[in-house]
Structure formats: structure tokens, C-alpha cells
Design an enzyme around this catalytic site. Structure first.
Site, PDB file in Angstrom:
ATOM      1  N   ASP B  95       0.854  -1.194   0.000  1.00  0.00           N
ATOM      2  CA  ASP B  95       0.000   0.000   0.000  1.00  0.00           C
ATOM      3  C   ASP B  95       0.889   1.242   0.000  1.00  0.00           C
ATOM      4  OD1 ASP B  95      -2.133   1.624  -0.062  1.00  0.00           O
ATOM      5  OD2 ASP B  95      -2.945   1.066   1.893  1.00  0.00           O
ATOM      6  N   CYS B  98       0.341   4.688   1.860  1.00  0.00           N
ATOM      7  CA  CYS B  98      -0.710   4.635   2.859  1.00  0.00           C
ATOM      8  C   CYS B  98      -0.331   5.780   3.794  1.00  0.00           C
ATOM      9  CB  CYS B  98      -0.642   3.301   3.595  1.00  0.00           C
ATOM     10  SG  CYS B  98      -1.899   3.171   4.859  1.00  0.00           S
ATOM     11  N   ASN B 201      -7.310  -1.629   7.950  1.00  0.00           N
ATOM     12  CA  ASN B 201      -7.156  -0.625   9.014  1.00  0.00           C
ATOM     13  C   ASN B 201      -7.447   0.800   8.535  1.00  0.00           C
ATOM     14  OD1 ASN B 201      -4.919  -0.194   7.469  1.00  0.00           O
ATOM     15  ND2 ASN B 201      -3.417  -0.453   9.106  1.00  0.00           N
ATOM     16  N   HIS B 400       4.258   5.498  13.285  1.00  0.00           N
ATOM     17  CA  HIS B 400       3.124   5.807  12.401  1.00  0.00           C
ATOM     18  C   HIS B 400       1.781   5.435  13.000  1.00  0.00           C
ATOM     19  CE1 HIS B 400       2.553   1.600  11.525  1.00  0.00           C
ATOM     20  NE2 HIS B 400       1.777   1.815  10.500  1.00  0.00           N
TER      21      HIS B 400
END
Lengths: 135, 477
Positions: B95, B98, B201, B400
Site C-alpha cells: 500500500d 498509505c 485498518n 506511524h
């Protein structure tokens, strides 16, 4: 069908046991569809995939990545496959139906098929597979 | 703590050369003793594996939200020399970009508390979940512009205001994007998904600023106690996933071609200066830009919903900042006393540039970069600021998020989506998702405490706490 989800902190780890490579690939395919779309999947539409690779690990990653691609861009959800593998050439006939947001939204998107922790091993009973889906 | 690692400072640990064969530099991670109890040996092995890659500078690093991923650990950071170093999709992830952004509003808690209609309207307006398709009509030429200009394209096309761009990392797009290195397959996946949140998520959350730690920084970031904000967490969708899949395959051949030995196939890589390395970097930058445009499109939808429902001005909802979590960048850093350009990989880590950085807009130069740290569902999120210590120790990087500690299989066995939703509602938090499974997967209990994670980076000085945000309503994919 013989696969189970193994505990993994971040992602979905699948373990499968099967008598043949074709059955092992089929298990991985069914696990992938179950993770993304849940259990309510029917037949109606047919697609075909043909692939070749240099080794069996690459072949399974390429196959599952291709399934993800076709499912997403064509809006299809698959319930069954017939696979033949000969000399690292794979042919898969996929049976499925159109994506239905009511029945197919209970899962989670798989972002990719990982090589980390990927194991395909031949043993006395056939083959075993460990594979990680990034979710 | 895991055997073989040694403490080098408060919340600082070293993985010595030799922990796995072929390490070129030591590993270093930031973690408290109490968070150490949930640390997996697999994550430390992955941290050590990264240290074997050619051209790695100083340390293979991990932030306190470290956990077991693929290739790099989640929370991993590594910088590579441009001359001798490599670039790897395993250091960015599927991803690409992201990331997370935070939007402020002129609303107060009393305006939105218990407003299920708001959460329902956001859930209707922002496509989420498996099979979520864009309601926008993005043409193939628009897609090219998204990949070239990111959030800047979106603002020019009317999906935002100019000021949004100076509040995005890199101004909302990486200039090195190369659409020619993005496959037709990736582009095909990108067209219908612009402006969609995705699943897993990813989330969109209405929050209230519930505590201010640093009044001067909070003022500079436009945050006030009691203010309602909106946090958006998503990435580059199928386009980025396909770019990673495609280039992983290409780079696997390159790894052999350039005779690079790697301990994990997911660390497939190529010299940054090679054709294969440049192609991946260009395609990754194009995907990162798609993600910035995507978050900008969702921001536009949120602003439209809030403007209509609360009769507030579209322009009264400025962006605090937008940060990337999964990306590789060419950045200038101090290495052995010299300023030099290096390729920094951040895999589940946030850029946290300190004061005086050239990358910061003039009004934030004195304060440092805003760092947005999402909590897990139902728990606090945080705003921090980047520091000079981060520039010295972590190539300007920090954590993060909270970091998972419980697997999805365990989560589903022990927690029902229905119970979690009911418990969160009792705490004043409305949750809306397509399925109960999605809620159980992301329950607060499956993550480390976000409080503990941000305290580690705060105490280590690699970023400093500015404000706490508490959730009021969340939509999930």
C-alpha cells in the site's frame, strides 16, 4: 478443501495441506476468496488464467495476484477452480459470479501476496503450503 | 527483551552486527520495556535482514510500533547511499503512500456528539470496503494527471483549496513520478477507485481535540481544545498494490542480475541508479501521488458533507497536515558530518522533520513538521511535531500508529463486532462498517496502546507531543 488461518500479527497467514500441487493451489485460491469476499459465493461466470514461471513459489504468487486482479477489475467473486500444472505451466478455470455488495462485503481486501514466509514443501502425504496475504 | 539485543539508551536498543549473517550496520529500535513484552523475534530478524542490504547508512531502524511484516518490519526505516545503495518495494509495502491527514473544523463537540446521521452520511458519501467504487468520474487522462500531480491535480480540478497543498508532505506530490513505469493493469485498477477509502485498518474518524501538550505548536497547527477534527487514513488502493506486485517481480530478476544477496525474497531490490531501480522509484512515486490525490478527493467529500449538514463554509476546514507512512524518498540528510542526498525508505513510519527544514512551509519553520499518529479504533490519536533529534537519529522519522499485537484470528475468536460496537457506543463513539468482522479485526484490544507508543517517541525526542484527539465517530471499510 484443507486450509487454516495461522495466527499472524499483521497479516493473514494461510497453511494448507493437499495430496497434489493442483489441490494445494486450489486451497490457496479458496482461502484468498474467503478472506476477501466471505463464504457466500456462487457460480455462473467462467474465466481462464494461463501462466508460467521459473519456480513453484513464483507460480503461486503470480496465480493468486492474477486472481485478485481479475476479481477486482471485472467485479467477479470466485467460488471454484479447476487447475492443471505441468512443467511450471498453470491453467486455471475459475467459476464465479458478479460481486454483490450485500453478500460479498464481510471480508477484507488483500493488498498483495507476500514472498515473506512463503513455503511449499513436498512430504509423505503430498504438499504443504504457508503463505502470507497482506491485508 | 529479546535475547541478543542490547540497551543503548532510554528506550533505545541495538541489534548488533552478526545477529543475522551479512549485516553491514547494526539495527536500532526505540521501545519501552513494557512494550518489549509484545515484541516478536520475527520483527527483529526482519530489522536485522534490512541491515544486510547494500549501501545502507548507519543503522537499520525501527520505531516503537514495530511489528512483524514482510520484507522490512512494520515501523522500519532505512536510508541508502545513492551511489552504492538499493531501493526495495519490501521497504515500502504493497500500500504505497498509505498515509493519514487531519482536517480541522469550526465545530465543537456539542455539535456532533451522538449525531449518528453525520456518521451515516459520511458512510454513504465516502465509498468504503471491499468492492467500493468511486462515485467520481475519473477519466484515463485524469488518472495520468493524478499520478503526475497528486493532490495538486485534485485541487486544480476543484477538489480542495490551494492552501491544502502547503500542508501536505512534498506539497502533495513527488516530482519523480513516471507514469510509463506503471503497468496497464495498475492503471485499470486505479480508474474506478479514486476517492475510495478501502478496507482493513483504513478509516475516517471524527475526533475532538481533548488535550493540548504544546500550546505554541498547537496554535501554529491551527488546533484548539474542544475543536472537532476529521482524520482520514488510506492509501493508493489497487493501483499501488499492483505497482508493488509488478515491480517486485521485475526487481527479483534485477537482484540476481546485480548479484545482490538477500535473506528474504520480499527484500528484492536493485541499485537506485539502475534502470530497474529507477523504474520502480518512478512507479512508486506515481502511486504515492495517486494516494495523495485520493486523500484530497475524500477530504473534498467530507468538507461537502460537513458544509451542508452544519451550514459552515467549505473554506473553514483547513488541513493540519498530510503524511505518508509507506514510501521511499530522496532526501538530504547529515551523514558523517556532510550533507548528502540519500534514499530513505519508511515502511509504517512517518517523516518527522525538525525545525528549520527547507521542506517546511514558512509558518511552521520554527515549530517543526506536524506528525499525525492515528490510534486504534476507540483510542486516542495524536499530533506531534518533528525534531532536530529525529534529523540526527532517525533520518527525520518517527512512529506511524499504535502497531498490532493481536492477530486477526485471535481477535475474531475473542471479540465480537457487536460487543465492540456496543462498548464503544457506551463510551460515546459511533462505529459504522460494512461488516462486524471488519470491526472485530480492528478492535482497540488488538493494538498496542497508542499512548505508550507516542510516549516512547516523545521521551526519545524523535518527535514531541502537541495534542491528543479523542474519537467520536468512525467509518471503516
Amino acid at each position: 478443501m484443507s486450509f487454516e488461518e495461522i495466527s499472524h500479527t499483521a497479516d493473514v497467514k494461510i497453511r494448507a495441506h493437499a495430496p497434489t500441487l493442483e489441490a494445494l493451489f486450489t486451497d490457496a485460491f479458496l482461502a484468498l476468496m474467503q478472506v476477501v469476499y466471505g463464504n457466500d459465493r456462487k457460480e455462473g461466470t467462467i474465466k481462464e488464467i494461463q501462466l508460467k514461471a521459473d519456480n513453484i513459489e513464483t507460480l503461486i504468487c503470480d496465480f493468486l495476484s492474477e486472481v485478485l486482479f481479475i476479481a477486482e477489475v471485472e467485479g467477479l467473486v470466485f467460488s471454484r477452480t479447476e487447475i492443471t500444472i505441468k512443467d511450471l505451466h498453470l491453467t486455471a478455470i475459475l467459476y464465479g459470479e458478479s460481486f454483490d455488495p450485500v453478500r460479498h462485503s464481510s471480508g477484507t481486501e488483500v493488498k498483495g501476496i507476500s514472498y515473506s514466509g512463503l513455503v511449499i514443501r513436498k512430504n509423505a502425504n503430498g504438499y504443504m503450503l504457508d503463505i502470507l496475504f497482506d491485508v | 527483551m529479546i535475547e541478543g539485543v542490547r540497551q543503548t539508551g532510554v528506550n533505545e536498543w541495538e541489534v548488533p552486527v552478526g545477529y543475522v549473517p551479512g549485516m553491514r550496520v547494526p539495527g536500532k529500535f526505540f521501545l519501552s520495556e513494557s512494550l518489549g513484552s509484545s515484541l516478536e523475534s520475527g520483527a527483529i530478524e526482519q530489522l536485522a535482514n534490512v541491515a544486510t542490504l547494500p549501501g545502507i547508512i548507519r543503522h537499520s531502524l525501527a520505531m516503537p510500533d514495530i511489528h512483524w511484516g514482510y520484507g522490512f518490519p512494520i515501523g522500519g526505516v532505512a536510508a541508502f547511499s545513492l551511489d552504492e545503495g538499493v531501493i526495495s518495494p519490501g521497504g515500502v509495502g504493497f500500500d504505497i503512500n498509505c498515509g493519514v491527514r487531519l482536517l480541522t473544523t469550526p465545530l465543537a463537540q456539542k455539535d456532533i456528539s451522538g449525531r449518528r446521521d453525520l456518521i451515516e452520511e459520511l458512510f454513504r458519501a465516502v465509498p468504503t470496503g471491499v468492492g467500493g467504487k468511486s462515485t467520481l468520474r475519473i477519466s484515463p487522462p485524469d488518472l495520468e494527471r493524478m499520478m503526475n500531480k497528486g493532490a495538486s491535480w485534485a485541487v486544480d480540478a476543484g477538489y480542495g483549496v490551494k492552501r491544502d497543498l502547503i500542508r501536505c508532505e512534498d506539497g502533495g506530490y513527488m516530482k519523480q513520478a513516471d507514469c510509463h513505469a506503471v503497468s496497464a493493469k495498475a492503471k485499470q485498477r486505479g480508474v474506478p477507485q479514486g476517492g475510495t477509502l478501502g478496507s482493513g485498518n483504513h478509516f475516517l474518524e471524527m475526533q475532538v481535540v481533548s488535550e493540548i501538550f504544546d500550546p505554541e505548536a498547537a496554535r501554529a497547527f491551527g488546533l484548539q481544545l474542544g475543536q472537532i477534527c476529521c482524520m482520514i487514513h488510506c492509501g493508493s488502493r489497487g493501483l499501488g498494490h499492483q505497482v508493488c506486485t509488478d515491480h517486485l517481480k521485475l526487481l527479483e530478476s534485477a537482484t540476481k542480475k546485480y548479484h545482490i544477496t538477500i535473506p528474504d525474497r520480499q527484500l528484492a531490490c536493485a541499485p537506485i541508479t539502475s534502470m530497474e531501480g529507477k523504474d520502480y522509484f518512478g512507479a512508486m512515486a506515481a502511486s504515492a501521488n495517486y494516494a495523495w490525490a485520493n486523500r484530497q478527493l475524500i477530504t473534498h467529500t467530507v468538507r461537502q458533507v460537513l458544509a451542508k449538514m452544519f451550514r459552515i463554509d467549505y473554506d473553514s476546514m483547513p488541513l493540519v497536515y498530510d503524511v505518508a507512512h509507506n514510501v521511499a524518498k530522496i532526501e538530504e540528510h547529515n551523514v558523517d558530518g556532510k550533507r548528502m542526498n540519500v534514499c530513505v525508505h519508511r515502511k509504517g513510519a512517518t517523516r518527522a522533520f525538525g525545525p528549520d527544514s527547507d521542506e517546511l512551509p514558512p509558518d511552521l519553520k520554527k515549530i517543526g513538521q506536524p506528525v499525525i499518529i492515528p490510534g486504534s479504533m476507540g483510542t486516542s490519536s495524536f499530533v506531534l511535531r518533528g525534531t532536530k533529534i529525529a534529523m540526527e537519529k532517525t533520518f527525520g522519522s518517527t512512529c506511524h500508529g499504535a502497531g498490532r499485537i493481536m492477530s486477526r484470528t485471535q481477535a475474531k475468536k475473542s471479540l465480537s463486532g457487536k460487543e465492540i460496537t456496543a462498548n464503544l457506543l457506551k463510551a460515546g463513539i459511533i462505529v459504522r462498517a460494512h461488516s462486524e468482522n471488519a470491526i472485530a479485526d480492528e478492535a482497540p484490544e488488538v493494538y498496542k496502546s497508542s499512548d505508550e507508543v507516542v510516549n516512547v517517541v516523545h521521551e526519545a525526542g524523535i518527535s514531541r507531543l502537541v495534542a491528543r484527539l479523542s474519537p467520536l465517530g468512525v467509518i471503516k471499510g
